[in-house]
Scaffold this motif. Structure first.
Motif, PDB file in Angstrom:
ATOM      1  N   GLY A 138       0.810  -1.213   0.000  1.00 24.63           N
ATOM      2  CA  GLY A 138       0.000   0.000   0.000  1.00 24.63           C
ATOM      3  C   GLY A 138       0.845   1.265   0.000  1.00 24.63           C
ATOM      4  N   GLY A 139       1.910   1.259   0.794  1.00 24.84           N
ATOM      5  CA  GLY A 139       2.794   2.419   0.856  1.00 24.84           C
ATOM      6  C   GLY A 139       3.529   2.652  -0.451  1.00 24.84           C
ATOM      7  N   GLU A 140       3.935   1.566  -1.108  1.00 22.00           N
ATOM      8  CA  GLU A 140       4.606   1.696  -2.406  1.00 22.00           C
ATOM      9  C   GLU A 140       3.647   2.243  -3.458  1.00 22.00           C
ATOM     10  OE1 GLU A 140       7.924  -1.908  -1.967  1.00 22.00           O
ATOM     11  OE2 GLU A 140       5.939  -2.325  -2.809  1.00 22.00           O
ATOM     12  N   LYS A 141       2.411   1.762  -3.441  1.00 17.94           N
ATOM     13  CA  LYS A 141       1.423   2.258  -4.401  1.00 17.94           C
ATOM     14  C   LYS A 141       1.190   3.765  -4.227  1.00 17.94           C
ATOM     15  CE  LYS A 141      -1.223  -2.029  -4.956  1.00 17.94           C
ATOM     16  NZ  LYS A 141      -2.503  -2.740  -4.655  1.00 17.94           N
ATOM     17  N   GLN A 142       1.083   4.212  -2.972  1.00 18.92           N
ATOM     18  CA  GLN A 142       0.844   5.628  -2.734  1.00 18.92           C
ATOM     19  C   GLN A 142       2.017   6.481  -3.200  1.00 18.92           C
ATOM     20  OE1 GLN A 142      -1.242   7.982  -2.797  1.00 18.92           O
ATOM     21  NE2 GLN A 142      -2.354   7.430  -0.921  1.00 18.92           N
ATOM     22  N   ARG A 143       3.237   5.974  -2.977  1.00 23.33           N
ATOM     23  CA  ARG A 143       4.422   6.738  -3.408  1.00 23.33           C
ATOM     24  C   ARG A 143       4.547   6.772  -4.928  1.00 23.33           C
ATOM     25  NH1 ARG A 143       9.214   4.320   0.042  1.00 23.33           N
ATOM     26  NH2 ARG A 143       7.767   2.579   0.331  1.00 23.33           N
ATOM     27  N   VAL A 144       4.199   5.675  -5.594  1.00 23.85           N
ATOM     28  CA  VAL A 144       4.219   5.663  -7.064  1.00 23.85           C
ATOM     29  C   VAL A 144       3.178   6.641  -7.606  1.00 23.85           C
ATOM     30  CG1 VAL A 144       3.719   4.270  -9.120  1.00 23.85           C
ATOM     31  CG2 VAL A 144       5.169   3.334  -7.293  1.00 23.85           C
ATOM     32  N   ALA A 145       1.982   6.626  -7.013  1.00 22.05           N
ATOM     33  CA  ALA A 145       0.924   7.540  -7.457  1.00 22.05           C
ATOM     34  C   ALA A 145       1.355   8.994  -7.290  1.00 22.05           C
ATOM     35  CB  ALA A 145      -0.356   7.275  -6.678  1.00 22.05           C
ATOM     36  N   LEU A 150       3.667  14.157  -9.720  1.00 19.72           N
ATOM     37  CA  LEU A 150       4.646  15.233  -9.578  1.00 19.72           C
ATOM     38  C   LEU A 150       5.727  15.225 -10.651  1.00 19.72           C
ATOM     39  CD1 LEU A 150       5.050  15.148  -5.693  1.00 19.72           C
ATOM     40  CD2 LEU A 150       3.899  16.902  -7.047  1.00 19.72           C
ATOM     41  N   LEU A 151       5.631  14.308 -11.615  1.00 21.66           N
ATOM     42  CA  LEU A 151       6.636  14.269 -12.687  1.00 21.66           C
ATOM     43  C   LEU A 151       6.685  15.593 -13.446  1.00 21.66           C
ATOM     44  CD1 LEU A 151       6.303  10.629 -14.001  1.00 21.66           C
ATOM     45  CD2 LEU A 151       8.460  11.767 -13.462  1.00 21.66           C
ATOM     46  N   PHE A 152       5.520  16.197 -13.641  1.00 19.02           N
ATOM     47  CA  PHE A 152       5.429  17.547 -14.193  1.00 19.02           C
ATOM     48  C   PHE A 152       4.832  18.414 -13.089  1.00 19.02           C
ATOM     49  CE2 PHE A 152       5.626  14.812 -17.833  1.00 19.02           C
ATOM     50  CZ  PHE A 152       6.370  15.521 -18.766  1.00 19.02           C
ATOM     51  N   THR A 153       5.615  19.318 -12.562  1.00 22.06           N
ATOM     52  CA  THR A 153       5.217  20.066 -11.365  1.00 22.06           C
ATOM     53  C   THR A 153       3.902  20.814 -11.574  1.00 22.06           C
ATOM     54  OG1 THR A 153       7.545  20.368 -10.778  1.00 22.06           O
ATOM     55  CG2 THR A 153       5.946  21.784  -9.675  1.00 22.06           C
ATOM     56  N   PRO A 154       2.879  20.501 -10.772  1.00 23.13           N
ATOM     57  CA  PRO A 154       1.598  21.203 -10.902  1.00 23.13           C
ATOM     58  C   PRO A 154       1.631  22.545 -10.167  1.00 23.13           C
ATOM     59  CG  PRO A 154       1.445  19.575  -9.168  1.00 23.13           C
ATOM     60  CD  PRO A 154       2.821  19.433  -9.750  1.00 23.13           C
ATOM     61  N   GLN A 155       0.721  23.432 -10.554  1.00 22.79           N
ATOM     62  CA  GLN A 155       0.556  24.669  -9.788  1.00 22.79           C
ATOM     63  C   GLN A 155      -0.067  24.375  -8.432  1.00 22.79           C
ATOM     64  OE1 GLN A 155      -1.276  27.002 -13.330  1.00 22.79           O
ATOM     65  NE2 GLN A 155      -0.800  28.529 -11.792  1.00 22.79           N
ATOM     66  N   VAL A 156      -1.012  23.420  -8.424  1.00 19.71           N
ATOM     67  CA  VAL A 156      -1.728  23.065  -7.201  1.00 19.71           C
ATOM     68  C   VAL A 156      -1.702  21.556  -7.030  1.00 19.71           C
ATOM     69  CG1 VAL A 156      -3.925  23.172  -5.953  1.00 19.71           C
ATOM     70  CG2 VAL A 156      -3.276  25.046  -7.494  1.00 19.71           C
ATOM     71  N   LEU A 157      -1.443  21.122  -5.797  1.00 22.60           N
ATOM     72  CA  LEU A 157      -1.468  19.704  -5.456  1.00 22.60           C
ATOM     73  C   LEU A 157      -2.579  19.496  -4.438  1.00 22.60           C
ATOM     74  CD1 LEU A 157      -0.050  16.961  -5.866  1.00 22.60           C
ATOM     75  CD2 LEU A 157       1.493  17.579  -3.988  1.00 22.60           C
ATOM     76  N   LEU A 158      -3.574  18.691  -4.808  1.00 17.68           N
ATOM     77  CA  LEU A 158      -4.696  18.364  -3.940  1.00 17.68           C
ATOM     78  C   LEU A 158      -4.480  16.969  -3.367  1.00 17.68           C
ATOM     79  CD1 LEU A 158      -7.616  19.528  -6.296  1.00 17.68           C
ATOM     80  CD2 LEU A 158      -6.492  20.875  -4.494  1.00 17.68           C
ATOM     81  N   LEU A 159      -4.474  16.860  -2.054  1.00 20.57           N
ATOM     82  CA  LEU A 159      -4.138  15.596  -1.393  1.00 20.57           C
ATOM     83  C   LEU A 159      -5.292  15.148  -0.509  1.00 20.57           C
ATOM     84  CD1 LEU A 159      -0.566  16.698  -0.232  1.00 20.57           C
ATOM     85  CD2 LEU A 159      -1.113  15.316  -2.243  1.00 20.57           C
ATOM     86  N   ASP A 160      -5.877  13.994  -0.844  1.00 18.24           N
ATOM     87  CA  ASP A 160      -7.028  13.499  -0.095  1.00 18.24           C
ATOM     88  C   ASP A 160      -6.609  12.381   0.856  1.00 18.24           C
ATOM     89  OD1 ASP A 160      -9.519  12.952   0.853  1.00 18.24           O
ATOM     90  OD2 ASP A 160     -10.413  12.406  -1.073  1.00 18.24           O
ATOM     91  N   VAL A 177       8.616  15.074   0.639  1.00 22.19           N
ATOM     92  CA  VAL A 177       8.451  15.384  -0.786  1.00 22.19           C
ATOM     93  C   VAL A 177       7.437  16.511  -0.979  1.00 22.19           C
ATOM     94  CG1 VAL A 177       7.631  14.487  -2.995  1.00 22.19           C
ATOM     95  CG2 VAL A 177       9.149  13.099  -1.576  1.00 22.19           C
ATOM     96  N   ILE A 178       6.316  16.427  -0.283  1.00 25.10           N
ATOM     97  CA  ILE A 178       5.278  17.456  -0.418  1.00 25.10           C
ATOM     98  C   ILE A 178       5.804  18.815   0.035  1.00 25.10           C
ATOM     99  CG2 ILE A 178       3.020  18.211   0.436  1.00 25.10           C
ATOM    100  CD1 ILE A 178       2.322  15.165   0.607  1.00 25.10           C
ATOM    101  N   GLU A 179       6.504  18.847   1.163  1.00 26.51           N
ATOM    102  CA  GLU A 179       7.055  20.109   1.660  1.00 26.51           C
ATOM    103  C   GLU A 179       8.086  20.677   0.682  1.00 26.51           C
ATOM    104  OE1 GLU A 179       6.424  22.153   3.974  1.00 26.51           O
ATOM    105  OE2 GLU A 179       5.216  21.096   5.473  1.00 26.51           O
ATOM    106  N   ASP A 180       8.844  19.801   0.046  1.00 25.60           N
ATOM    107  CA  ASP A 180       9.834  20.259  -0.924  1.00 25.60           C
ATOM    108  C   ASP A 180       9.153  20.955  -2.103  1.00 25.60           C
ATOM    109  OD1 ASP A 180      12.530  20.453  -2.041  1.00 25.60           O
ATOM    110  OD2 ASP A 180      11.867  18.936  -3.469  1.00 25.60           O
ATOM    111  N   TYR A 181       8.096  20.356  -2.611  1.00 27.69           N
ATOM    112  CA  TYR A 181       7.369  20.983  -3.718  1.00 27.69           C
ATOM    113  C   TYR A 181       6.705  22.280  -3.267  1.00 27.69           C
ATOM    114  CZ  TYR A 181       8.126  17.454  -7.285  1.00 27.69           C
ATOM    115  OH  TYR A 181       8.709  16.649  -8.235  1.00 27.69           O
ATOM    116  N   HIS A 182       6.209  22.299  -2.043  1.00 18.60           N
ATOM    117  CA  HIS A 182       5.606  23.528  -1.519  1.00 18.60           C
ATOM    118  C   HIS A 182       6.649  24.644  -1.432  1.00 18.60           C
ATOM    119  CE1 HIS A 182       4.378  26.111   1.995  1.00 18.60           C
ATOM    120  NE2 HIS A 182       3.455  26.354   1.089  1.00 18.60           N
TER     121      HIS A 182
END
Length: 217
Positions: A138-145, A150-160, A177-182
């Protein structure tokens, strides 16, 4: 002062005769990190799906980057506003199938170097690239997703609730990773039940019974 990236004005959602959201109004500035909390069934995920264009408001308006959300072509919009599900949605047969998808829809070629670099960001090895997705934890699937989003940096990242059920080490990797993109300028809007994530929220919105109950800095 910069124009808000999102403005919600009196947004409501009624689905199947049930009112899910009522009178939601707030704005989000570019580069903000907004955390949304609230009881189960309160409307948090519904709100995130509205921002992702997965649900259309039945009342009120959503403005994105100065334009009504409804005026955007959805594929173009979703390249700018990336949505990560609580249960990771992988497709195809392998990890490679998932990581090459963002390149395919842009008519670009993905190199193994690009794909393995994305995996490394998530603390996943290069050998993972051709691993069948049915063999992933499950953890690997979430990290792959997340890597795919994030392969192409979005303007907004929505995390559910993307850290739900993850072990401590995997959760730490995802947070990093999320904090880095922020820090690099991506606006983050995250739904969570995690008390630790709520405690360190940059800005907290609380949804109760489909209404915005509390706004906190």
């Amino acid at each position: 002062m910069a124009e808000p990236i999102f403005v919600l004005d009196d947004v409501g959602v009624v689905l199947g005769g049930k009112t899910l959201l009522t009178g939601i109004s707030f704005s989000v500035d570019p580069g903000e990190y907004v955390t949304i909390s609230g009881p189960s069934g309160s409307g948090k995920s519904t709100l995130l799906r509205v921002l992702a264009t997965l649900l259309t408001p039945t009342s009120g308006t959503v403005t994105f980057a100065g334009r009504l959300q409804s005026t955007y072509e959805k594929t173009a919009y979703r390249r700018r506003v990336s949505y990560c599900y609580q249960q990771p949605s992988l497709f195809g047969d392998t990890v490679r199938d998932n990581l090459t998808f963002p390149f395919h829809i842009r008519h670009e070629h993905a190199t193994d170097a690009q794909l393995t670099a994305a995996l490394a960001t998530m603390q996943l090895s290069a050998e993972m690239l051709d691993k069948p997705i049915i063999e992933l934890s499950g953890g690997e699937k979430q990290r792959v997703a997340l890597a795919r989003n994030l392969l192409f940096t979005p303007q907004v990242l929505l995390l559910d609730e993307v850290t739900t059920g993850l072990d401590a080490d995997t959760k730490t990797t995802v947070h990093r990773v999320i904090e880095d993109y922020h820090r690099r300028g991506t606006t983050v809007i995250a739904v969570t039940h995690d008390e630790g994530e709520i405690a360190v929220a940059h800005r907290l919105l609380t949804i109760e019974a489909g209404r915005l109950a509390v706004t906190a800095a």
